[in-house]
Design a protein around this motif. Structure first.
Motif, PDB file in Angstrom:
ATOM      1  N   ALA A  24      -2.208  -8.203   0.743  1.00  0.00           N
ATOM      2  CA  ALA A  24      -1.889  -6.638   1.030  1.00  0.00           C
ATOM      3  C   ALA A  24      -2.014  -6.284   2.276  1.00  0.00           C
ATOM      4  O   ALA A  24      -3.047  -6.911   3.046  1.00  0.00           O
ATOM      5  N   GLN A  46      -2.180  -2.867   4.869  1.00  0.00           N
ATOM      6  CA  GLN A  46      -2.351  -1.739   5.059  1.00  0.00           C
ATOM      7  C   GLN A  46      -1.934  -1.277   6.742  1.00  0.00           C
ATOM      8  O   GLN A  46      -2.441  -1.796   7.470  1.00  0.00           O
ATOM      9  N   ALA A  88      -0.217   3.619   4.513  1.00  0.00           N
ATOM     10  CA  ALA A  88       0.730   2.867   3.578  1.00  0.00           C
ATOM     11  C   ALA A  88       0.162   1.835   3.041  1.00  0.00           C
ATOM     12  O   ALA A  88      -0.331   0.916   3.826  1.00  0.00           O
ATOM     13  N   MET A  89       0.429   1.119   1.759  1.00  0.00           N
ATOM     14  CA  MET A  89       0.021  -0.401   1.680  1.00  0.00           C
ATOM     15  C   MET A  89       1.293  -1.063   1.256  1.00  0.00           C
ATOM     16  O   MET A  89       2.395  -0.670   0.644  1.00  0.00           O
ATOM     17  N   TYR A 147       2.742  -5.269   0.029  1.00  0.00           N
ATOM     18  CA  TYR A 147       2.152  -6.342  -0.687  1.00  0.00           C
ATOM     19  C   TYR A 147       3.362  -7.378  -0.324  1.00  0.00           C
ATOM     20  O   TYR A 147       4.610  -7.141  -0.555  1.00  0.00           O
ATOM     21  N   LEU A 199       4.899   0.568   1.045  1.00  0.00           N
ATOM     22  CA  LEU A 199       5.116   1.410  -0.062  1.00  0.00           C
ATOM     23  C   LEU A 199       4.235   2.678   0.705  1.00  0.00           C
ATOM     24  O   LEU A 199       3.338   2.819   1.326  1.00  0.00           O
TER      25      LEU A 199
END
Lengths: 148, 251
Positions: A79, A81, A89-90, A92, A106
């Protein structure tokens, strides 16, 4: 005679600096607002699959909102960030596949998305691919993982 | 609970039942849900953080009525920009007994208002669905958000009450902030957070006028006559999870 022995050329041992150069796969993120403006100098935290609460790596994006890192070999979902001035936002990525992975950054704050049609357009613009890419880098000594 | 939440919860429950071979998974920990309006709700729009049109705002109350609060474990992680339903594998509903009204201006020392808690199976709750709905009763029945306070500009103070009856439904991804949230382990508790970004309503003087948020924000000039006035929040992205984004629809 003694002076001649001391001045004689010979091998130097113990403090040589060596650099191995190799090619590897890395993850590059590109953080930007849905307007296209990059998240320059944004705070970045990277979380490993087996310790998702503790940042494995921290750093900042460059002026274009990009940040690259090389996972340490742990397979699974990493993940990432990115945060700047109240926006965050994150992203992955699943690491370990034979082929370069893909990830999506995202959910950036999007005050401009006001209706269904506009929202679809904006969503299409903000979704981006994060592609593991081959690049040259200098191998660092073990224990320096906190640096980009 | 809205139809979409009923559907998602039923799907999640069915998934849990199938995975457990017919036995419902035990609740191993606890989830606590908080809400906040950041320092803009508690301290107001002050200092450099005036409204986009230069008003200083102090709030006596920022009432928000919320309902249909459900935390989810999703696979894959929810993409709020893409929207749609979260692919929930586990869903935990916060039983509030109906809509609950919060005062975001009366947050505790940690700047948060405790909303509800729920027993929760272990796992990472990386999505949250909730709605802002008109209050069913009380002084502000029929209003989903109410802002009561005083605005000041150029030496003139204006008491105001702004009311909104809009219903907003939010589907949020993972909380984004100083730490990751929502990791429930056996015998332990984890927290999640609804975050109201009031600057998306009033704008911010410390951001450029062409900042997308300021271009969309209403500001305060339109309410400078003071008194009780209606404000439309439709189209504004007020609800977040920390700094993380939510898909939102308005009714």
């Amino acid at each position: 005679m003694a002076l001649a022995l001391l001045a004689a050329p010979g091998p130097v041992l113990g403090h040589a600096a060596l650099i191995d150069v190799m090619e590897t796969r890395a993850v590059t993120i590109h953080a930007r607002y849905d307007t296209g403006q990059p998240l320059a100098e944004a705070q970045v935290a990277v979380f490993a699959p087996d310790d998702p609460r503790t940042p494995w790596l921290t750093g900042r994006t460059d002026a274009d909102g990009r940040f690259s890192f090389v996972p340490d070999g742990r397979e699974g979902r990493w993940a990432i960030q990115a945060r700047q001035a109240g926006h965050g936002a994150m992203g992955y990525i699943t690491w370990g596949a034979a082929e370069p992975g893909e990830a999506t950054m995202l959910a950036l704050a999007s005050p401009a998305a006001t209706d269904g049609l506009q929202r679809l357009v904006l969503a299409a613009c903000v979704v981006w691919a994060c592609i593991s890419t081959a690049l040259y880098f200098r191998r660092r000594p073990a224990g320096h993982k906190g640096a980009r | 609970m809205t139809q979409r939440h009923v559907v998602s919860t039923v799907i999640a429950a069915a998934t849990m039942l199938a995975l457990s071979g017919g036995a419902v998974a035990a609740a191993d920990g606890k989830l606590v849900l908080f809400a906040n309006g950041e320092d803009l709700a508690t301290d107001g729009f002050v200092g450099r953080k005036l409204t986009k049109d230069g008003w200083e705002l102090h709030f006596d109350h920022v009432f928000a009525t919320v309902d249909d609060l459900v935390a989810h474990q999703t696979e894959p992680p929810y993409d709020a920009e893409a929207g749609g339903e979260p692919a929930a594998t586990v869903s935990v509903a916060f039983e509030t007994g109906g809509p609950v009204t919060l005062d975001l201006a009366a947050a505790g020392d940690d700047g948060r208002v405790r909303v509800a808690d729920a027993a929760a199976p272990e796992g990472h709750y990386n999505a949250l669905t909730w709605s802002a709905v008109p209050a069913p009763g009380g002084d502000w029945a029929g209003q989903s958000m109410v802002f009561i306070g005083t605005a000041t500009k150029d030496g003139r103070s204006v008491p105001f009450t702004l009311t909104s009856a809009d219903t907003h439904e939010y589907t949020c991804g993972e909380y984004v902030g100083d730490e990751r949230k929502g990791f429930v382990t056996a015998g332990d508790e984890a927290d999640l957070e609804i975050t109201f970004h009031l600057d998306h309503i009033f704008g911010r003087a410390d951001k450029p006028a062409d900042d997308p948020m300021n271009q969309e924000a209403t500001g305060f000039d339109a309410f400078s006559d003071g008194g009780t006035q209606a404000i439309s929040l439709a189209g504004l992205h007020i609800g977040h999870v920390g700094e993380g984004h939510c898909a939102v629809s308005y009714r």
